[in-house]
Design a protein around this motif. Structure first.
Motif, PDB file in Angstrom:
ATOM      1  N   LEU A  85      13.416 -24.020 -10.466  1.00 20.10           N
ATOM      2  CA  LEU A  85      13.988 -25.260 -10.994  1.00 20.10           C
ATOM      3  C   LEU A  85      15.113 -25.798 -10.109  1.00 20.10           C
ATOM      4  N   LEU A  86      15.985 -24.915  -9.626  1.00 23.34           N
ATOM      5  CA  LEU A  86      17.042 -25.373  -8.731  1.00 23.34           C
ATOM      6  C   LEU A  86      16.460 -25.794  -7.378  1.00 23.34           C
ATOM      7  N   ALA A  87      15.469 -25.062  -6.891  1.00 23.41           N
ATOM      8  CA  ALA A  87      14.847 -25.441  -5.622  1.00 23.41           C
ATOM      9  C   ALA A  87      14.166 -26.802  -5.732  1.00 23.41           C
ATOM     10  N   THR A  88      13.627 -27.107  -6.898  1.00 23.90           N
ATOM     11  CA  THR A  88      13.014 -28.426  -7.107  1.00 23.90           C
ATOM     12  C   THR A  88      14.057 -29.531  -6.947  1.00 23.90           C
ATOM     13  N   GLN A  89      15.267 -29.297  -7.470  1.00 27.58           N
ATOM     14  CA  GLN A  89      16.340 -30.279  -7.293  1.00 27.58           C
ATOM     15  C   GLN A  89      16.708 -30.435  -5.818  1.00 27.58           C
ATOM     16  N   ALA A  90      16.834 -29.310  -5.114  1.00 23.33           N
ATOM     17  CA  ALA A  90      17.205 -29.366  -3.701  1.00 23.33           C
ATOM     18  C   ALA A  90      16.164 -30.117  -2.884  1.00 23.33           C
ATOM     19  N   GLN A  91      14.908 -29.871  -3.191  1.00 21.11           N
ATOM     20  CA  GLN A  91      13.844 -30.581  -2.471  1.00 21.11           C
ATOM     21  C   GLN A  91      13.886 -32.070  -2.776  1.00 21.11           C
ATOM     22  N   ALA A  92      14.095 -32.413  -4.040  1.00 18.01           N
ATOM     23  CA  ALA A  92      14.167 -33.828  -4.423  1.00 18.01           C
ATOM     24  C   ALA A  92      15.359 -34.521  -3.770  1.00 18.01           C
ATOM     25  N   ARG A  93      16.426 -33.771  -3.490  1.00 19.20           N
ATOM     26  CA  ARG A  93      17.618 -34.336  -2.855  1.00 19.20           C
ATOM     27  C   ARG A  93      17.479 -34.421  -1.339  1.00 19.20           C
ATOM     28  N   GLY A  94      16.375 -33.882  -0.804  1.00 14.88           N
ATOM     29  CA  GLY A  94      16.102 -34.031   0.625  1.00 14.88           C
ATOM     30  C   GLY A  94      16.673 -32.945   1.504  1.00 14.88           C
ATOM     31  N   ALA A  95      16.955 -31.764   0.954  1.00 15.82           N
ATOM     32  CA  ALA A  95      17.480 -30.671   1.770  1.00 15.82           C
ATOM     33  C   ALA A  95      16.532 -30.355   2.918  1.00 15.82           C
ATOM     34  N   ALA A  96      17.114 -30.081   4.084  1.00 21.23           N
ATOM     35  CA  ALA A  96      16.306 -29.694   5.245  1.00 21.23           C
ATOM     36  C   ALA A  96      15.951 -28.224   5.196  1.00 21.23           C
ATOM     37  N   GLY A  97      16.724 -27.438   4.451  1.00 22.04           N
ATOM     38  CA  GLY A  97      16.483 -26.015   4.325  1.00 22.04           C
ATOM     39  C   GLY A  97      17.484 -25.425   3.357  1.00 22.04           C
ATOM     40  N   ILE A  98      17.216 -24.188   2.927  1.00 24.15           N
ATOM     41  CA  ILE A  98      18.107 -23.486   2.000  1.00 24.15           C
ATOM     42  C   ILE A  98      18.319 -22.073   2.519  1.00 24.15           C
ATOM     43  N   LEU A  99      19.573 -21.675   2.589  1.00 21.66           N
ATOM     44  CA  LEU A  99      19.952 -20.330   3.003  1.00 21.66           C
ATOM     45  C   LEU A  99      20.638 -19.663   1.817  1.00 21.66           C
ATOM     46  N   VAL A 100      20.080 -18.550   1.361  1.00 20.87           N
ATOM     47  CA  VAL A 100      20.604 -17.860   0.187  1.00 20.87           C
ATOM     48  C   VAL A 100      21.100 -16.481   0.607  1.00 20.87           C
ATOM     49  N   ASN A 101      22.407 -16.326   0.649  1.00 20.39           N
ATOM     50  CA  ASN A 101      22.999 -15.037   0.994  1.00 20.39           C
ATOM     51  C   ASN A 101      23.137 -14.200  -0.274  1.00 20.39           C
ATOM     52  N   ALA A 102      22.012 -14.039  -0.942  1.00 16.16           N
ATOM     53  CA  ALA A 102      21.868 -13.310  -2.196  1.00 16.16           C
ATOM     54  C   ALA A 102      20.362 -13.216  -2.414  1.00 16.16           C
ATOM     55  N   ALA A 103      19.917 -13.318  -3.662  1.00 18.77           N
ATOM     56  CA  ALA A 103      18.485 -13.235  -3.944  1.00 18.77           C
ATOM     57  C   ALA A 103      17.945 -14.570  -4.437  1.00 18.77           C
ATOM     58  N   VAL A 104      16.613 -14.709  -4.322  1.00 21.62           N
ATOM     59  CA  VAL A 104      15.883 -15.787  -4.983  1.00 21.62           C
ATOM     60  C   VAL A 104      14.864 -15.139  -5.920  1.00 21.62           C
ATOM     61  N   ARG A 105      14.423 -15.916  -6.891  1.00 21.66           N
ATOM     62  CA  ARG A 105      13.285 -15.484  -7.701  1.00 21.66           C
ATOM     63  C   ARG A 105      12.260 -16.623  -7.732  1.00 21.66           C
ATOM     64  N   ASP A 106      11.106 -16.364  -8.358  1.00 28.93           N
ATOM     65  CA  ASP A 106       9.972 -17.303  -8.283  1.00 28.93           C
ATOM     66  C   ASP A 106       9.550 -17.453  -6.818  1.00 28.93           C
ATOM     67  N   SER A 107       9.636 -16.353  -6.052  1.00 25.98           N
ATOM     68  CA  SER A 107       9.512 -16.448  -4.601  1.00 25.98           C
ATOM     69  C   SER A 107       8.134 -16.896  -4.145  1.00 25.98           C
ATOM     70  N   ALA A 108       7.077 -16.527  -4.847  1.00 24.48           N
ATOM     71  CA  ALA A 108       5.738 -16.965  -4.431  1.00 24.48           C
ATOM     72  C   ALA A 108       5.632 -18.482  -4.501  1.00 24.48           C
ATOM     73  N   GLY A 109       6.158 -19.063  -5.559  1.00 23.67           N
ATOM     74  CA  GLY A 109       6.143 -20.518  -5.668  1.00 23.67           C
ATOM     75  C   GLY A 109       7.067 -21.182  -4.668  1.00 23.67           C
ATOM     76  N   LEU A 110       8.233 -20.584  -4.438  1.00 24.23           N
ATOM     77  CA  LEU A 110       9.181 -21.174  -3.491  1.00 24.23           C
ATOM     78  C   LEU A 110       8.626 -21.201  -2.075  1.00 24.23           C
ATOM     79  N   ALA A 111       7.797 -20.224  -1.738  1.00 23.25           N
ATOM     80  CA  ALA A 111       7.230 -20.178  -0.389  1.00 23.25           C
ATOM     81  C   ALA A 111       6.362 -21.396  -0.095  1.00 23.25           C
ATOM     82  N   ALA A 112       5.843 -22.026  -1.128  1.00 22.86           N
ATOM     83  CA  ALA A 112       4.978 -23.193  -0.950  1.00 22.86           C
ATOM     84  C   ALA A 112       5.733 -24.520  -0.966  1.00 22.86           C
ATOM     85  N   PHE A 113       7.036 -24.480  -1.198  1.00 20.06           N
ATOM     86  CA  PHE A 113       7.826 -25.708  -1.223  1.00 20.06           C
ATOM     87  C   PHE A 113       7.857 -26.349   0.168  1.00 20.06           C
ATOM     88  N   ASP A 114       8.037 -27.663   0.188  1.00 17.70           N
ATOM     89  CA  ASP A 114       8.204 -28.361   1.465  1.00 17.70           C
ATOM     90  C   ASP A 114       9.493 -27.942   2.153  1.00 17.70           C
TER      91      ASP A 114
END
Length: 209
Positions: A85-114
């Motif tokens: 859900l947060l990654a969806t917001q970042a993508q909609a806002r036009g982020a060029a990339g995301i760096l997470v110095n921690a963990a992510v979840r929903d990783s299979a779905g996130l891998a398919a994000f633009d």
């Protein structure tokens, strides 16, 4: 990405790091969720409370197209600061990339994000939303200080940071390094050995005499 950022992303983390005098490397194990992706852009930073991602929600209101969203905590830990859900917001806002110095979840779905995403861990552990944290504040990741607006370059080798004031000069240094590497590549492809070209064989033979 603007033209400079696109050029540095294409050059890649290793080349940018070397051309920058071996400075700026984020010396941590960052893994891309999808291999073969590259990104570059100015840092937009959320310094979260420990185990908390309230600052990630706040930073979305500041995120601009072409920026690299940087999410971190005082002590990196395998707590998910980002999910679908947060990654969806970042993508909609036009982020060029995301760096997470921690963990992510929903990783299979996130891998398919633009928007490409790099992370320390993949873990379902949820974050709290109790601590505001800080937005657009300097942070240190892997021994490198990153200020808001500093350039980040990311690829399969990890990430490197460049001070905002050094970007234009660095582009020239990157071009020079790429030209030098192309010349060396042609020599090695023709059969010449770096062992000889760099004088290493001669040094070794002197050492044995």
């Amino acid at each position: 990405m603007n033209a400079v950022h696109e050029e540095l992303a294409a050059a890649g983390v290793a080349t940018v790091y070397e051309a920058y005098g071996r400075r700026g490397l984020l010396d941590v194990d960052l893994q891309p969720l999808a291999a073969g992706r590259r990104a570059a852009g100015p840092a937009r930073i959320a310094l979260c409370g420990q185990g908390d991602n309230r600052a990630v929600h706040e930073v979305m209101a500041h995120l601009r197209p072409g920026e690299i969203l940087v999410l971190t905590m005082p002590e990196p830990a395998p707590v998910a600061l980002l999910g679908d859900l947060l990654a969806t917001q970042a993508q909609a806002r036009g982020a060029a990339g995301i760096l997470v110095n921690a963990a992510v979840r929903d990783s299979a779905g996130l891998a398919a994000f633009d928007v490409p995403i790099w992370t320390r861990w993949r873990r379902a552990t949820g974050a709290t939303k109790d601590t505001r944290g800080g937005v657009d504040v300097p942070v240190t990741i892997g021994g490198t200080r990153i200020a808001p607006g500093d350039l980040l370059v990311l690829d399969d080798d990890g990430a490197t940071a460049v001070s905002e004031s050094d970007v234009d000069d660095l582009r020239d240094a990157v071009r020079q390094r790429l030209a030098k590497e192309e010349g060396l590549r042609a020599r090695w492809a023709a059969g010449e050995l770096s062992y000889d070209a760099y004088g290493l064989r001669a040094e070794d033979e002197r050492g044995r005499s």
